[in-house]
Write a protein that holds these residues in place. Structure first.
Motif, PDB file in Angstrom:
ATOM      1  N   TRP A  22      -4.053   5.972   4.521  1.00 26.22           N
ATOM      2  CA  TRP A  22      -3.288   7.008   5.213  1.00 26.22           C
ATOM      3  C   TRP A  22      -2.065   6.347   5.840  1.00 26.22           C
ATOM      4  O   TRP A  22      -2.169   5.251   6.415  1.00 26.22           O
ATOM      5  CB  TRP A  22      -4.119   7.676   6.300  1.00 26.22           C
ATOM      6  N   TYR A  23      -0.943   7.034   5.709  1.00 22.46           N
ATOM      7  CA  TYR A  23       0.300   6.635   6.357  1.00 22.46           C
ATOM      8  C   TYR A  23       0.791   7.823   7.185  1.00 22.46           C
ATOM      9  O   TYR A  23       0.325   8.951   7.011  1.00 22.46           O
ATOM     10  CB  TYR A  23       1.371   6.271   5.318  1.00 22.46           C
ATOM     11  N   ARG A  24       1.747   7.571   8.052  1.00 22.58           N
ATOM     12  CA  ARG A  24       2.355   8.668   8.811  1.00 22.58           C
ATOM     13  C   ARG A  24       3.838   8.379   9.035  1.00 22.58           C
ATOM     14  O   ARG A  24       4.254   7.221   9.039  1.00 22.58           O
ATOM     15  CB  ARG A  24       1.643   8.890  10.136  1.00 22.58           C
ATOM     16  N   GLN A  25       4.596   9.442   9.206  1.00 26.26           N
ATOM     17  CA  GLN A  25       6.019   9.316   9.470  1.00 26.26           C
ATOM     18  C   GLN A  25       6.363  10.146  10.704  1.00 26.26           C
ATOM     19  O   GLN A  25       6.442  11.381  10.625  1.00 26.26           O
ATOM     20  CB  GLN A  25       6.853   9.763   8.276  1.00 26.26           C
ATOM     21  N   ALA A  35      10.549   5.596  10.364  1.00 26.97           N
ATOM     22  CA  ALA A  35      10.089   5.250   9.022  1.00 26.97           C
ATOM     23  C   ALA A  35       8.591   5.519   8.872  1.00 26.97           C
ATOM     24  O   ALA A  35       7.853   5.579   9.867  1.00 26.97           O
ATOM     25  CB  ALA A  35      10.381   3.783   8.742  1.00 26.97           C
ATOM     26  N   ARG A  36       8.163   5.663   7.645  1.00 26.69           N
ATOM     27  CA  ARG A  36       6.743   5.826   7.349  1.00 26.69           C
ATOM     28  C   ARG A  36       6.004   4.548   7.741  1.00 26.69           C
ATOM     29  O   ARG A  36       6.492   3.449   7.486  1.00 26.69           O
ATOM     30  CB  ARG A  36       6.560   6.129   5.871  1.00 26.69           C
ATOM     31  N   GLU A  37       4.807   4.686   8.312  1.00 27.64           N
ATOM     32  CA  GLU A  37       4.042   3.533   8.771  1.00 27.64           C
ATOM     33  C   GLU A  37       2.581   3.645   8.356  1.00 27.64           C
ATOM     34  O   GLU A  37       2.035   4.734   8.224  1.00 27.64           O
ATOM     35  CB  GLU A  37       4.134   3.409  10.304  1.00 27.64           C
ATOM     36  N   PHE A  38       1.960   2.482   8.192  1.00 25.64           N
ATOM     37  CA  PHE A  38       0.555   2.409   7.809  1.00 25.64           C
ATOM     38  C   PHE A  38      -0.341   2.854   8.955  1.00 25.64           C
ATOM     39  O   PHE A  38      -0.097   2.512  10.118  1.00 25.64           O
ATOM     40  CB  PHE A  38       0.229   0.969   7.413  1.00 25.64           C
ATOM     41  N   VAL A  39      -1.410   3.599   8.631  1.00 21.10           N
ATOM     42  CA  VAL A  39      -2.381   4.022   9.630  1.00 21.10           C
ATOM     43  C   VAL A  39      -3.755   3.419   9.369  1.00 21.10           C
ATOM     44  O   VAL A  39      -4.353   2.795  10.248  1.00 21.10           O
ATOM     45  CB  VAL A  39      -2.499   5.562   9.661  1.00 21.10           C
ATOM     46  N   ALA A  40      -4.268   3.602   8.147  1.00 23.09           N
ATOM     47  CA  ALA A  40      -5.631   3.154   7.866  1.00 23.09           C
ATOM     48  C   ALA A  40      -5.821   2.977   6.369  1.00 23.09           C
ATOM     49  O   ALA A  40      -5.126   3.606   5.570  1.00 23.09           O
ATOM     50  CB  ALA A  40      -6.658   4.153   8.403  1.00 23.09           C
ATOM     51  N   ARG A  41      -6.803   2.141   5.992  1.00 22.88           N
ATOM     52  CA  ARG A  41      -7.121   1.889   4.587  1.00 22.88           C
ATOM     53  C   ARG A  41      -8.630   1.760   4.436  1.00 22.88           C
ATOM     54  O   ARG A  41      -9.304   1.229   5.326  1.00 22.88           O
ATOM     55  CB  ARG A  41      -6.439   0.619   4.101  1.00 22.88           C
ATOM     56  N   VAL A  43       4.129  13.401  10.262  1.00 25.22           N
ATOM     57  CA  VAL A  43       3.621  13.915   8.996  1.00 25.22           C
ATOM     58  C   VAL A  43       2.711  12.837   8.422  1.00 25.22           C
ATOM     59  O   VAL A  43       3.107  11.668   8.316  1.00 25.22           O
ATOM     60  CB  VAL A  43       4.752  14.243   8.006  1.00 25.22           C
ATOM     61  N   TYR A  44       1.495  13.216   8.068  1.00 25.89           N
ATOM     62  CA  TYR A  44       0.491  12.275   7.583  1.00 25.89           C
ATOM     63  C   TYR A  44       0.357  12.398   6.065  1.00 25.89           C
ATOM     64  O   TYR A  44       0.271  13.513   5.529  1.00 25.89           O
ATOM     65  CB  TYR A  44      -0.847  12.539   8.257  1.00 25.89           C
ATOM     66  N   TYR A  45       0.303  11.240   5.406  1.00 24.28           N
ATOM     67  CA  TYR A  45       0.224  11.170   3.947  1.00 24.28           C
ATOM     68  C   TYR A  45      -0.944  10.281   3.517  1.00 24.28           C
ATOM     69  O   TYR A  45      -1.219   9.270   4.167  1.00 24.28           O
ATOM     70  CB  TYR A  45       1.491  10.546   3.363  1.00 24.28           C
TER      71      TYR A  45
END
Length: 115
Positions: free
Chosen positions: A36-39, A44-50, A93-95
């Motif tokens: 999951w990433y978020r902006q 800028a878009r940033e890493f959240v979890a893997r 915004v979460y991706y």
């Protein structure tokens, strides 16, 4: 064709919770780590979890550790992000993203934390 469809976002008060979902298709889901990433607005878009393919390894960015939990269901080709104790700085915004197709992104789901 890789498809990623995020859902579950919304407007929530500080301290609240949301469960984000990502439906995937077009690849062998169980073979790849998912992230999951978020902006945040204006950033800028940033890493959240893997999460690893078997769910054995889970990694989080420091700002969400202890509050967010990533999980997956390989039978349903789904990845989830449980977000608890939400703060205004979690607004973004979460991706979701697949390790195998790092350039493929869905439309995202908007999370707004505000009173």
């Amino acid at each position: 064709q890789v498809q990623l469809v995020e859902s579950g976002g919304g407007l929530v008060q500080p301290g609240g919770s949301l469960r984000l979902s990502c439906a995937t298709s077009g690849f062998t889901f169980g073979n790849y780590a998912m992230s999951w990433y978020r902006q945040p607005p204006g950033k800028a878009r940033e890493f959240v979890a893997r999460i690893s393919p078997t769910s054995k390894i889970r990694e989080y960015t420091d700002t969400v550790k202890g509050r967010f939990t990533i999980s997956r269901d390989n039978a349903k080709n789904m990845v989830y992000l449980q977000t608890n104790s939400l703060k205004s700085e979690d607004t973004a915004v979460y991706y979701c993203n697949s390790q195998g197709w790092p350039e493929s992104w869905g439309q995202g789901t908007q999370v707004t934390v505000s009173s």
